[in-house]
Design an enzyme around this catalytic site. Structure first.
Site, PDB file in Angstrom:
ATOM      1  N   ASP A 206       0.832  -1.200   0.000  1.00 22.64           N
ATOM      2  CA  ASP A 206       0.000   0.000   0.000  1.00 22.64           C
ATOM      3  C   ASP A 206       0.875   1.262   0.000  1.00 22.64           C
ATOM      4  OD1 ASP A 206      -2.303   1.612   0.268  1.00 22.64           O
ATOM      5  OD2 ASP A 206      -2.139   1.586   2.458  1.00 22.64           O
ATOM      6  N   GLU A 449       3.068  -7.985   7.515  1.00 22.73           N
ATOM      7  CA  GLU A 449       1.811  -8.632   7.130  1.00 22.73           C
ATOM      8  C   GLU A 449       1.953  -9.657   6.006  1.00 22.73           C
ATOM      9  OE1 GLU A 449      -1.371  -5.866   6.520  1.00 22.73           O
ATOM     10  OE2 GLU A 449      -1.278  -5.143   8.581  1.00 22.73           O
ATOM     11  N   TYR A 506      -7.156  -2.584  12.739  1.00 22.88           N
ATOM     12  CA  TYR A 506      -7.850  -1.328  12.395  1.00 22.88           C
ATOM     13  C   TYR A 506      -9.310  -1.381  12.828  1.00 22.88           C
ATOM     14  CZ  TYR A 506      -3.755   0.251   9.879  1.00 22.88           C
ATOM     15  OH  TYR A 506      -2.489   0.678   9.571  1.00 22.88           O
ATOM     16  N   GLU A 542       0.471  -1.053  14.295  1.00 19.30           N
ATOM     17  CA  GLU A 542      -0.367  -0.171  13.461  1.00 19.30           C
ATOM     18  C   GLU A 542      -1.776  -0.140  14.034  1.00 19.30           C
ATOM     19  OE1 GLU A 542      -0.560  -0.952   9.220  1.00 19.30           O
ATOM     20  OE2 GLU A 542       1.588  -1.401   9.124  1.00 19.30           O
TER      21      GLU A 542
HETATM   22  C1  GCB Z   1      -1.668  -2.100   6.893  1.00 19.59           C
HETATM   23  C2  GCB Z   1      -0.364  -2.114   6.178  1.00 19.59           C
HETATM   24  C3  GCB Z   1       0.043  -0.730   5.697  1.00 19.59           C
HETATM   25  C4  GCB Z   1      -1.172  -0.030   5.097  1.00 19.59           C
HETATM   26  C5  GCB Z   1      -2.205   0.128   6.202  1.00 19.59           C
HETATM   27  C6  GCB Z   1      -3.473   0.810   5.686  1.00 19.59           C
HETATM   28  O1  GCB Z   1      -1.988  -2.993   7.623  1.00 19.59           O
HETATM   29  O2  GCB Z   1       0.672  -2.660   6.952  1.00 19.59           O
HETATM   30  O3  GCB Z   1       1.061  -0.870   4.740  1.00 19.59           O
HETATM   31  O4  GCB Z   1      -0.856   1.212   4.551  1.00 19.59           O
HETATM   32  O5  GCB Z   1      -2.560  -1.131   6.687  1.00 19.59           O
HETATM   33  O6  GCB Z   1      -3.606   2.010   5.822  1.00 19.59           O
HETATM   34  O7  GCB Z   1      -4.313   0.119   5.123  1.00 19.59           O
END
Ligand code: GCB
Length: 641
Positions: A206, A449, A506, A542
């Site tokens: 990403d 990941e 998230y 994260e």
């Molecule tokens: C993640 C990834 C990261 C992405 C992020 C996102 O889990 O490790 O590279 O940018 O989520 O914002 O989706």
């Protein structure tokens, strides 16, 4: 490899074009080029000539041997700053999105003072993305496979004095299933919909695949007999600091003939310990230990290891910054100098406007000032090794680093092949070789990941992690797990090999979007389950939410700054609670907005930054700062032992 072979191989399609089986040979040493009394550096950064090979098979450069003469003689060239990514420099969309070989060249005059038999001259690229072939005066001298680490070759006998010399570099940004990060070239063969020969690069990560010569290109000299490598491992015993060192000498020399003097100097330049010999231990009583940034003092004390060698008539001298500190883990803690350490920081990217990933000192200085303003004491080099200049600042300012290799997007079966594994092991060798002496680096991350649920992941990560531990037995090793799923449904073949469990999740964003009320429940449950499963310390590497700077909504909704704030605040409540148990760190995703490939869920890039891409604070930055300052204030009273 001869030009003939290059041309034949380069006649194949783009995805086969790379990887000619030779790749990067791991060389010894490769100390960072520094000026000393015996060494001189010449920075070749500046404006280079540039051309993208837009021929249909991307192969004209090899077929027409563009490296044989100045690039401007074989066609049009444009100015290209080195270092920079070429993608955002021009107004040409096809260059921004270009896939294939781009060509650079520049001329230089080696100083006459280098023309003596006592010196060697080395040409070094600090990094170029992704695959690079280099010619000097029309002759191929090296190639390198991989985007974020240095490569070099001795050019003593290739230089011509009294006239201009030409460096040519061809750089290819194609990602294949065996690159790190991996990717695929997709050929769109339906000629009703696409022109003949149409292809696109599919990414598995990403972030934008910025490319070009991203870091400085340097020439440097060393004496003929030279300090090839220094490995330093520090230890502490009560208030005494111990510095174990091991020096490798290069050049035509019998080890027994080398006289070696090693001095450890304090910040005032005073010698505090000395030894003779290539391998020994220095000891400093009442040492200043290196300790992470705490707002109030400059705790990241650096000594200088001054290494002098001489053999026959030749002598060499190198100065290496050294921090004295230890890193250990228990099942609930990370210990620095035997004291519990809690990471409160960020995950980052290296990119910014215009230069893409080109090294930019004002940006680096700004980012460190912002990190300190935030009260952050750590970052992860998501998702690739960062420039030496960034790592130097981390060492100097006490910002702890989780040093991640470019193993991001290992999600397809083919990415677990032996070919990929072999390359991954080499990349870890290059990374450890570059950063092993840095006090700021407290842990290696071998991937972000990956699909660690695949049965193949077990052998793959067991191998990469144990290889990394062999290379460096002093630091914990991990990979970052996509940990937001229901833990009962997770098939994970590899986190058991990690010393610290690093989780990305998230809640309230990719799941239950808009529902901040479920975050606390889900986050606490998930973290506790992971601790129960692995009985190891955990870092939330994260978490976060996207916001477009300037959008405010009350009541909040996804993509407003207000919603981002609420998501973060819900996380803080659980972090504050679990910090007293097994949570050893929290890192918001992301420090700043960053560029990605175009897609319907990305609004000109990823907007989860607490700062904008121009480094201005969103509301989230203020509340993160408040939270980090409260952690700093409470840590002094709060003991987790
Ligand atoms: C993640 C990834 C990261 C992405 C992020 C996102 O889990 O490790 O590279 O940018 O989520 O914002 O989706």
């Amino acid at each position: 490899m001869g030009t003939q072979k290059v041309m034949v191989l380069h006649a194949f399609v783009l995805s086969v074009l790379l990887f000619r089986g030779c790749g990067c040979a791991i060389q010894d040493g490769m100390l960072y080029p520094r000026d000393t009394e015996t060494r001189e550096t010449k920075d070749l950064s500046g404006v280079w000539n540039f051309r993208a090979d837009k021929s249909r098979n991307r192969n004209a450069g090899f077929e027409e041997q563009w490296f044989k003469q100045s690039l401007f003689r074989s066609g049009g060239v444009i100015d290209m700053p080195v270092p920079s990514s070429y993608n955002d420099i021009t107004q040409d969309k096809s260059l921004r999105d270009f896939v294939g070989w781009v060509w650079y060249d520049r001329e230089f005059y080696p100083p006459y003072s280098w023309q003596n038999l006592k010196q060697r001259v080395v040409l070094r690229f600090q990094s170029a993305h992704y695959y690079t072939i280099v010619w000097l005066n029309g002759e191929e001298i090296m190639e390198h496979d991989g985007g974020h680490l240095p490569f070099e070759i001795e050019v003593t006998d290739n230089l011509v004095y009294g006239q201009s010399n030409r460096i040519t570099a061809a750089v290819n940004n194609t990602l294949t299933p065996h690159t790190l990060p991996p990717g695929t070239i997709e050929y769109k063969t339906n000629t009703d919909k696409y022109p003949a020969g149409y292809f696109v690069q599919d990414l598995q990560m990403d972030f934008f695949n910025y490319a070009g010569i991203h870091r400085a290109v340097k020439l440097y000299t060393t004496p003929r007999v030279y300090i090839d490598d220094i490995t330093v491992i520090s230890d502490i015993s009560a208030s005494t600091g111990l510095v174990n060192y091991n020096i490798k000498v290069g050049g035509d020399v019998d080890g027994n003939d080398v006289i070696c003097q090693v001095d450890l100097l304090d910040k005032d330049g005073k010698t505090v310990s000395s030894k003779k010999g290539l391998q020994d231990q220095l000891s400093v009583s009442k040492a200043h230990f290196w300790w992470p940034y705490t707002m109030s003092n400059d705790s990241a004390y650096l000594y200088t290891l001054k290494v002098s060698i001489s053999s026959g008539g030749s002598s060499d001298l190198y100065r290496l910054p050294v921090g004295i500190r230890t890193v250990k883990t228990t099942n609930t803690q990370i210990l620095i100098n035997d004291k519990p350490f809690y990471c409160h920081g960020v995950a980052k990217h290296e990119d910014s406007d215009f230069r893409g990933k080109g090294v930019d000192l004002p940006l680096i200085a700004k980012d460190f000032n912002l990190l300190k303003w935030l009260g952050a004491n750590c970052f992860r080099t998501s998702h690739y090794p960062y420039a030496d200049e960034i790592m130097d600042m981390a060492d100097r300012h006490g910002i702890v680093v989780i040093d991640e290799c470019p193993g991001v997007g290992i999600t397809h079966l083919e990415n677990f092949s032996n070919k990929s594994l072999t390359h991954h092991l080499e990349v870890m060798e290059e990374l450890v070789r570059r950063d092993k002496n840095r006090p700021s680096v407290i842990m290696w991350s071998v991937a972000n990941e990956p699909a660690s649920e695949f049965p193949q992941a077990r052998h793959y990560f067991k191998s990469v992690i144990s290889h990394t531990k062999q290379l460096d037995p002093t630091r914990p090793v991990t990979f970052v797990f996509n940990g937001g799923m229901d833990i009962e449904r997770i098939f994970d073949e590899a986190t058991e090999f990690c010393d610290v469990i690093c989780l990305n999740s998230y809640y309230g964003w990719y799941s239950d979007t808009g529902h901040t009320e479920v975050i606390q429940l889900q986050l606490e449950y998930n973290l506790r389950q992971w601790f129960k499963k692995r009985n190891k310390p955990i870092i939330q590497t994260e978490y976060g939410a996207g916001s477009i700077a300037g959008i405010h909504l009350n009541p909040d909704m996804a993509f407003s700054e207000d919603y981002q704030v609420e998501v973060l605040q819900e996380h803080f409540k659980i972090f504050d609670k679990l910090r007293k148990e097994f949570l050893v760190g929290e890192m918001v995703w992301n420090f700043a907005d960053f560029m990605t490939a175009q897609g319907t869920n990305r609004v000109v890039g990823n907007r989860k930054g607490v700062f904008t891409r121009q480094r201005q604070p969103k509301m989230a930055a203020y509340i993160l700062r408040e939270h980090y300052l409260s952690i700093i204030n409470s840590t002094s009273q709060h003991s987790r032992q």
